[in-house]
Design an enzyme around this catalytic site. Structure first.
Site, PDB file in Angstrom:
ATOM      1  CG  LEU A 106     -11.302  -9.137  11.604  1.00 42.41           C
ATOM      2  CD1 LEU A 106     -12.010  -9.723  10.608  1.00 42.41           C
ATOM      3  CD2 LEU A 106     -11.240 -10.464  12.693  1.00 42.41           C
ATOM      4  N   GLY A 107      -9.961  -4.842  11.584  1.00 46.83           N
ATOM      5  CA  GLY A 107     -10.629  -3.997  12.565  1.00 46.83           C
ATOM      6  C   GLY A 107     -12.051  -3.509  12.312  1.00 46.83           C
ATOM      7  NE  ARG A 108     -12.243   2.049  13.140  1.00 48.21           N
ATOM      8  CZ  ARG A 108     -11.292   2.694  13.611  1.00 48.21           C
ATOM      9  NH1 ARG A 108     -11.089   3.049  14.990  1.00 48.21           N
ATOM     10  NH2 ARG A 108     -10.113   2.890  13.138  1.00 48.21           N
ATOM     11  CB  ILE A 109     -13.467  -1.399   7.466  1.00 51.69           C
ATOM     12  CG1 ILE A 109     -13.894   0.174   7.711  1.00 51.69           C
ATOM     13  CG2 ILE A 109     -14.208  -1.701   5.982  1.00 51.69           C
ATOM     14  CD1 ILE A 109     -12.993   1.250   6.754  1.00 51.69           C
ATOM     15  NE  ARG A 117      -0.224  -3.962  14.231  1.00 53.89           N
ATOM     16  CZ  ARG A 117      -0.488  -2.716  14.638  1.00 53.89           C
ATOM     17  NH1 ARG A 117       0.558  -2.093  14.725  1.00 53.89           N
ATOM     18  NH2 ARG A 117      -1.710  -2.182  14.915  1.00 53.89           N
ATOM     19  NE  ARG A 173      -5.225   5.692   2.968  1.00 58.19           N
ATOM     20  CZ  ARG A 173      -6.651   5.954   3.148  1.00 58.19           C
ATOM     21  NH1 ARG A 173      -7.326   5.074   2.606  1.00 58.19           N
ATOM     22  NH2 ARG A 173      -6.964   6.822   4.080  1.00 58.19           N
ATOM     23  CG  ASP A 196     -12.188   2.087  -3.562  1.00 61.95           C
ATOM     24  OD1 ASP A 196     -12.554   2.454  -4.387  1.00 61.95           O
ATOM     25  OD2 ASP A 196     -11.679   2.510  -2.234  1.00 61.95           O
ATOM     26  CD  GLU A 213      -5.865   6.342  -4.139  1.00 61.85           C
ATOM     27  OE1 GLU A 213      -6.351   7.074  -3.705  1.00 61.85           O
ATOM     28  OE2 GLU A 213      -5.980   5.030  -3.652  1.00 61.85           O
ATOM     29  CG  HIS A 222      -9.600   6.315  -2.629  1.00 65.00           C
ATOM     30  ND1 HIS A 222      -8.467   6.647  -2.403  1.00 65.00           N
ATOM     31  CD2 HIS A 222     -10.348   5.806  -1.446  1.00 65.00           C
ATOM     32  CE1 HIS A 222      -8.417   6.396  -0.656  1.00 65.00           C
ATOM     33  NE2 HIS A 222      -9.736   6.137  -0.455  1.00 65.00           N
TER      34      HIS A 222
HETATM   35  P1  NDP Z   1      -9.078  -0.031  12.228  1.00 63.80           P
HETATM   36  O1  NDP Z   1      -8.076   0.713  12.996  1.00 63.80           O
HETATM   37  O2  NDP Z   1     -10.311  -0.601  12.874  1.00 63.80           O
HETATM   38  O3  NDP Z   1      -8.483  -1.574  11.641  1.00 63.80           O
HETATM   39  C1  NDP Z   1      -7.167  -1.766  11.301  1.00 63.80           C
HETATM   40  C2  NDP Z   1      -6.900  -3.135  11.226  1.00 63.80           C
HETATM   41  O4  NDP Z   1      -5.591  -3.373  10.650  1.00 63.80           O
HETATM   42  C3  NDP Z   1      -6.878  -3.925  12.542  1.00 63.80           C
HETATM   43  O5  NDP Z   1      -7.517  -5.188  12.556  1.00 63.80           O
HETATM   44  C4  NDP Z   1      -5.437  -3.961  12.861  1.00 63.80           C
HETATM   45  O6  NDP Z   1      -5.066  -4.878  13.910  1.00 63.80           O
HETATM   46  C5  NDP Z   1      -4.837  -4.217  11.713  1.00 63.80           C
HETATM   47  N1  NDP Z   1      -3.329  -3.555  11.477  1.00 63.80           N
HETATM   48  C6  NDP Z   1      -3.016  -2.564  11.531  1.00 63.80           C
HETATM   49  N2  NDP Z   1      -1.522  -2.495  11.337  1.00 63.80           N
HETATM   50  C7  NDP Z   1      -1.165  -3.826  11.075  1.00 63.80           C
HETATM   51  C8  NDP Z   1      -0.095  -4.479  10.559  1.00 63.80           C
HETATM   52  N3  NDP Z   1       1.041  -3.930  10.479  1.00 63.80           N
HETATM   53  N4  NDP Z   1      -0.198  -5.931  10.425  1.00 63.80           N
HETATM   54  C9  NDP Z   1      -1.509  -6.484  10.396  1.00 63.80           C
HETATM   55  N5  NDP Z   1      -2.437  -5.998  10.617  1.00 63.80           N
HETATM   56  C10 NDP Z   1      -2.368  -4.692  11.029  1.00 63.80           C
HETATM   57  O7  NDP Z   1      -9.253   0.496  11.025  1.00 63.80           O
HETATM   58  P2  NDP Z   1     -10.533   0.567   9.975  1.00 63.80           P
HETATM   59  O8  NDP Z   1     -11.028  -0.804   9.776  1.00 63.80           O
HETATM   60  O9  NDP Z   1     -11.451   1.632  10.401  1.00 63.80           O
HETATM   61  O10 NDP Z   1      -9.743   1.288   8.531  1.00 63.80           O
HETATM   62  C11 NDP Z   1      -8.746   0.336   7.979  1.00 63.80           C
HETATM   63  C12 NDP Z   1      -8.071   1.360   6.749  1.00 63.80           C
HETATM   64  O11 NDP Z   1      -9.050   1.221   5.558  1.00 63.80           O
HETATM   65  C13 NDP Z   1      -8.000   2.744   7.183  1.00 63.80           C
HETATM   66  O12 NDP Z   1      -6.892   3.084   7.927  1.00 63.80           O
HETATM   67  C14 NDP Z   1      -7.947   3.313   5.658  1.00 63.80           C
HETATM   68  O13 NDP Z   1      -6.469   3.410   5.519  1.00 63.80           O
HETATM   69  C15 NDP Z   1      -8.750   2.426   4.719  1.00 63.80           C
HETATM   70  N6  NDP Z   1      -9.837   2.870   4.496  1.00 63.80           N
HETATM   71  C16 NDP Z   1     -10.128   2.989   3.129  1.00 63.80           C
HETATM   72  C17 NDP Z   1     -11.192   3.354   2.474  1.00 63.80           C
HETATM   73  C18 NDP Z   1     -11.559   3.587   0.915  1.00 63.80           C
HETATM   74  O14 NDP Z   1     -12.200   4.586   0.768  1.00 63.80           O
HETATM   75  N7  NDP Z   1     -11.034   2.833   0.270  1.00 63.80           N
HETATM   76  C19 NDP Z   1     -12.018   4.064   3.385  1.00 63.80           C
HETATM   77  C20 NDP Z   1     -12.144   3.767   4.782  1.00 63.80           C
HETATM   78  C21 NDP Z   1     -10.806   3.211   5.174  1.00 63.80           C
HETATM   79  P3  NDP Z   1      -3.898  -5.138  14.820  1.00 63.80           P
HETATM   80  O15 NDP Z   1      -3.738  -3.683  15.522  1.00 63.80           O
HETATM   81  O16 NDP Z   1      -4.330  -6.216  15.729  1.00 63.80           O
HETATM   82  O17 NDP Z   1      -2.695  -5.350  13.924  1.00 63.80           O
END
Ligand code: NDP
Length: 319
Positions: free
Chosen positions: A150-153, A173, A230, A254, A259, A277
């Site tokens: 639940l980050g940016r995206i 986490r 991913r 996606d 890939e 993708h």
């Molecule tokens: P952010 O860093 O904003 O968000 C990542 C989220 O994942 C956070 O909520 C984080 O919360 C959570 N997270 C990270 N590690 C863990 C873990 N081990 N267990 C549980 N939750 C976890 O990233 P974005 O939202 O900007 O992007 C996310 C990913 O999406 C990118 O890293 C990229 O790999 C993928 N992506 C894919 C695209 C595509 O074309 N299909 C395009 C753009 C992005 P917390 O830290 O609290 O655990």
């Protein structure tokens, strides 16, 4: 003033070149890697790399200062090595949030309502010869949707889900401040509580194949898996088995483990929607990502302050 030399990896979209060509001398990375540049390698202070950049490649460039990745996920870049060498790595967060979130919703609708199969049915002329397409077994309305990430995206996906009359919960986490969605401290507890799982976590050692047979089974026979993060996070063999046995009801993907290889069996399911993708792959969004690459390089060369460095290679504030 002479222009700085920037090396571009080979698989970049043309927008990156477009935004950099007037301000820098651009060099394309040779097939043999940066080591094949010979004396020219010493001129390179910046690299734009998509997909990956290894420690060995960094070490072939003695004066490298910055690696700009035109994507938000930078898992292919050896940030540990970059940090050791004092090289800054940047990425392109936020500018692609909307596009990726839209794609997640498209995959959700496609897989729940089997719209891909319905369209193929029409295109093959089968509507005229066979009559109506079979009813989709599921609806989106009333689903319990769990966001793994639940980050940016993830937040953008959640905000798009709200009008769909679904229940939203999530696992990360640590709980996210300022959101009302139900928090689950483990992915297993989230999967038990929902019938729809949307993955949007980065590729890290902790997220490797965590969507496994147990998680899929917990989603249940109405279960839908959507992955826009991913392919690394999903055990594809377990997913194929769960689809074959009806352990889950469908998937929208996606991203894939290796890939551009997509397992033949995955391609055979009518209840699976597959995209190559393309979640961020629109002209406006790729232009926005290219512009942020240019802003990062300009910030670095003008005042040692890139706009969006990754957390592993922070840039200390100016004193
Ligand atoms: P952010 O860093 O904003 O968000 C990542 C989220 O994942 C956070 O909520 C984080 O919360 C959570 N997270 C990270 N590690 C863990 C873990 N081990 N267990 C549980 N939750 C976890 O990233 P974005 O939202 O900007 O992007 C996310 C990913 O999406 C990118 O890293 C990229 O790999 C993928 N992506 C894919 C695209 C595509 O074309 N299909 C395009 C753009 C992005 P917390 O830290 O609290 O655990």
């Amino acid at each position: 003033m002479p222009k700085e030399t920037v090396m571009l990896s080979q698989n970049l979209n043309p927008f990156v070149q477009g935004v950099l060509k007037d301000d820098y001398e651009l060099v394309t990375m040779p097939e043999g890697g940066p080591g094949a540049l010979g004396e020219k390698a010493a001129d390179i202070r910046a690299v734009v790399a998509f997909g990956g950049f290894s420690g060995v490649q960094m070490d072939a460039l003695p004066n490298l200062e910055i690696i700009a990745c035109p994507g938000v996920g930078y898992d292919g870049i050896d940030t540990t090595h970059a940090a050791e060498r004092g090289i800054v790595v940047t990425h392109t967060p936020n500018v692609l949030n909307d596009e990726v979130a839209d794609t997640a919703i498209a995959l959700l609708l496609n897989s729940v309502r089997r719209l891909y199969a319905a369209e193929r049915f029409l295109r093959e002329g089968r509507w005229e010869t066979e009559g109506n397409f079979p009813l989709s077994p599921f609806s989106v309305k009333g689903r319990k949707v769990g966001l793994y990430g639940l980050g940016r995206i993830g937040l953008e996906i959640a905000s798009r889900l709200e009008p769909f009359k679904v229940e939203i919960s999530y696992h990360t986490r640590s709980p996210k401040k300022g959101v009302d969605y139900a928090y689950h401290p483990t992915l297993a507890s989230l999967a038990e509580a929902v019938d729809t799982l949307i993955c949007i976590v980065p590729k890290t050692p902790e997220t490797h194949k965590v969507v496994n047979a147990e998680i899929l089974s917990a989603l249940g026979p109405d279960g839908i898996l959507v992955n826009v993060g991913r392919g690394w996070s999903v055990d594809e063999d377990a997913l194929i088995a769960a689809l074959e046995t009806g352990t889950i009801g469908g998937a929208g993907l996606d991203v894939f483990y290796e890939e551009p290889h997509v397992p033949e069996k995955l391609r055979g399911f009518d209840n699976v929607s597959l995209l190559p993708h393309v979640a961020s792959a629109s002209v406006p969004t790729r232009q926005g990502m290219a512009q942020l690459v240019a802003d990062n390089l300009r910030g670095w060369f003008a005042e040692g302050r890139p706009v969006t460095p990754v957390p592993e290679t922070p840039v200390p504030p100016k004193v």
